[in-house]
Design a protein around this motif. Sequence first.
Motif, short mmCIF file in Angstrom:
data_model
loop_
_atom_site.label_atom_id
_atom_site.label_comp_id
_atom_site.label_asym_id
_atom_site.label_seq_id
_atom_site.Cartn_x
_atom_site.Cartn_y
_atom_site.Cartn_z
N SER A 278 0.82 -1.21 0.00
CA SER A 278 0.00 0.00 0.00
C SER A 278 0.86 1.26 0.00
N THR A 279 1.86 1.31 0.88
CA THR A 279 2.67 2.52 0.95
C THR A 279 3.60 2.66 -0.25
N GLN A 280 3.92 1.55 -0.90
CA GLN A 280 4.70 1.60 -2.14
C GLN A 280 3.87 2.14 -3.30
N THR A 281 2.55 1.98 -3.22
CA THR A 281 1.67 2.29 -4.34
C THR A 281 0.98 3.64 -4.22
N TYR A 282 0.62 4.04 -3.00
CA TYR A 282 -0.16 5.26 -2.79
C TYR A 282 0.46 6.16 -1.73
N PRO A 283 0.30 7.46 -1.88
CA PRO A 283 0.66 8.36 -0.78
C PRO A 283 -0.39 8.25 0.34
N TRP A 284 0.09 8.18 1.57
CA TRP A 284 -0.77 8.08 2.74
C TRP A 284 -0.95 9.45 3.39
N ILE A 285 -2.15 9.64 3.96
CA ILE A 285 -2.43 10.80 4.81
C ILE A 285 -2.91 10.24 6.14
N PRO A 286 -2.00 10.02 7.09
CA PRO A 286 -2.37 9.37 8.35
C PRO A 286 -2.53 10.38 9.50
N VAL A 287 -3.22 9.93 10.53
CA VAL A 287 -3.28 10.65 11.80
C VAL A 287 -3.31 9.58 12.89
N TRP A 288 -2.89 9.93 14.08
CA TRP A 288 -2.89 8.93 15.14
C TRP A 288 -4.21 8.89 15.89
N ASP A 289 -4.51 7.74 16.49
CA ASP A 289 -5.59 7.59 17.46
C ASP A 289 -4.91 7.38 18.82
N ASP A 290 -5.49 6.62 19.71
CA ASP A 290 -4.90 6.50 21.04
C ASP A 290 -3.78 5.47 21.12
N HIS A 291 -3.90 4.34 20.43
CA HIS A 291 -2.97 3.23 20.67
C HIS A 291 -1.59 3.46 20.08
N GLU A 292 -1.40 4.48 19.28
CA GLU A 292 -0.05 4.84 18.89
C GLU A 292 0.78 5.24 20.11
N VAL A 293 0.10 5.62 21.19
CA VAL A 293 0.75 5.84 22.49
C VAL A 293 0.28 4.77 23.46
N SER A 294 -1.01 4.84 23.86
CA SER A 294 -1.59 3.82 24.73
C SER A 294 -3.10 4.02 24.77
N ASP A 295 -3.79 3.08 25.36
CA ASP A 295 -5.25 3.03 25.34
C ASP A 295 -5.88 4.24 26.04
N ASN A 296 -6.90 4.81 25.36
CA ASN A 296 -7.68 5.92 25.91
C ASN A 296 -6.80 7.04 26.46
N THR A 297 -5.94 7.54 25.62
CA THR A 297 -5.09 8.65 26.02
C THR A 297 -5.87 9.96 26.01
N TYR A 298 -5.39 10.89 26.79
CA TYR A 298 -5.86 12.27 26.77
C TYR A 298 -4.66 13.15 27.10
N ARG A 299 -4.88 14.42 27.29
CA ARG A 299 -3.75 15.35 27.46
C ARG A 299 -2.82 14.95 28.61
N ASP A 300 -3.38 14.44 29.70
CA ASP A 300 -2.60 14.25 30.92
C ASP A 300 -2.44 12.79 31.33
N GLY A 301 -2.87 11.85 30.53
CA GLY A 301 -2.74 10.46 30.95
C GLY A 301 -3.37 9.51 29.97
N ALA A 302 -3.68 8.32 30.47
CA ALA A 302 -4.28 7.26 29.68
C ALA A 302 -4.92 6.27 30.63
N SER A 303 -5.59 5.26 30.08
CA SER A 303 -6.30 4.32 30.94
C SER A 303 -5.35 3.53 31.83
N GLU A 304 -4.13 3.27 31.35
CA GLU A 304 -3.20 2.42 32.09
C GLU A 304 -2.01 3.17 32.65
N LEU A 305 -1.94 4.47 32.41
CA LEU A 305 -0.81 5.24 32.91
C LEU A 305 -1.27 6.67 33.17
N ASN A 306 -1.21 7.07 34.45
CA ASN A 306 -1.62 8.40 34.84
C ASN A 306 -0.52 9.04 35.67
#
Length: 632
Positions: A278-306
Amino acid sequence: MGYSTRLLTALLGLLSSASIVEAVYHQNLNYRSPSENHPSLGISIRKVVKRNDVSKAYTPSQLNFTHGIASGDPYPNSVILWTRVAPMVDNDKSNATVSGISPLYGHVDQDTIKASQAPICVSWKVASDNALSKVVSSGQAYTSSDVDFTVKVEADKLSPYTQYWYQFSVCNSNVSSIVGKTKTTPSANDDLASVNLAIYSCSNYPFGYFNAYGNPARKSSVDYVIHLGDYIYEYKNGDYGWGQTIQRIPLPDREIYTLYDYRKRHATYRGDLDLQLSTQTYPWIPVWDDHEVSDNTYRDGASELNNTEASFIEDGGVSVDQRKMNAVRAYYEWMPIRQVDMDDNLRIWRSFSLGNLVDLLMLDTRHYDRSITDLYWNTDYVHGISNDAGRSMMGSRQENWFYRNLVSSKQRGATWRLIGSQTVFSRLNESLAYGDEDPLDYDAWDGYMANKNRTLKTLYDNNIGNNILLSGDSHASWVADLVWLDEKPYDPSTGAGSIGVEFGGSAVTSPCPAGANITLAAANNYSSWLVGANRELQYSDLYYRGYYELHITKDQVLANYFGMPTIVTRNPYEIPIANFTVKSGENKIQRPVGGGTVFSGALKTGTTKIQNITHNTINNTWLVTNFNMSVL
């Protein structure tokens, strides 16, 4: 010439040479990612250059392009190109470059790959033909262990809305990467007739093969790829998917925290052949969700790390900010993405204009400045504050940017507005799963009602129509009219009162919300219940993993949904499961929804005809499949 004159000339020559070398380092954007203006995050090129020892250089035969190539974030006159060239497949194990005490000459200890003392020179070229004979852009860049031997450059001097081919090589050698294809976007004022997009989210390595990525490449069916996040997951094998039965164990086999951990996890995912295709064939326009860091992240923490002492100790002495810094650094090293604002290291929200046809706004509703979310132990609390006026999924700076861009998009005359959102926007009563006390998903937009209401108010007050909201995260397919429930009148039978449409896509591999081993009959029963319990929800499918394509013209947007008959093996198969149309100016899903018939899931009004007529995307033939969708 006197001695002092000769000495001065020699010194000036050295300084000039050092400046040239440093400039070539700067061509590799990863030395400046996420931001050279934040010393704890960026890499000091001056120190890397000073460490250089040409006698330690690798020979071309020692080097390999280890993880394919990629392009992304296309503009009318430029595109980002990515690769990794290294003397080994493994990743740099040092975390010193994010510790704040990075030494001058290296970052070596007994467990690390030795810091490269001589840079690897990489050349790249972009051509207008697949034989690479008509070169239109080229350059050189250095890489080293400091950036995990990744290379990310901006190829410029390109023409709008043009197909190109590109390749990397080790400088002055025959050691080259595969050839890739990419495509620039049209200029903002170009009268574009049509554009085609593939939309993805939630690719979880141990749950299955990323077949969905490869199918549009085999079909040559789109121009660009949009990924809405959860591109990687942070868990160890067994915490969320058992990969050993299908040879898909995520590495390192532990929950990831360090810079090496995130680098290695990205590398593991990029080993998937359909992702590489896919990346060899098309240009990607990605954005992250939470799991690129950890589950249910927000500005100051996440579900498993606060930011609490107990959490700090339980997670091995890693702080929220350190883990996020590690994750963000690795993400920018390994993704073909621009740093859109060098003064803001966490800004990933950005926009793209596809001629006068489409304005694409990619949001960050997770990491940038999000108020506290549902962390599982505080669901009642988040439910109670979900209507508070000060809560935001995006933070005030991004919100104001978002609303200004919606208004300016209409003013400039763009036909369609596409909004990339990580989570589901429409209100979804999921009491069947959550119970009646907290029936909504408060980690999604339903937990941030003020932010949602401000968005809807902007659209309605400014009479901004033709809005297509793209949502991920839910591991299910949803199609809904975009409405302001309880505020604006809405007729679910006709769509009157809607201000646009939301298309939610299933996961590439992450399991159905009701479980990985659910039967088709049970999944469709859940879908029927959901459609019946939510006024604006017109379609739901929980069963299939897959993706959808958008085929956009001035007159309409056609959404084609595809399900993968199996993801436990690598294969080119897909089943068309539903098609939906949005006519320009109507701001709703065209009735009858889905043409009155879908092939999996449930319609609010219409028929579901289960079928397993399957398309082989390699040879464009059709067959009947009878795979078991279960991963385990």
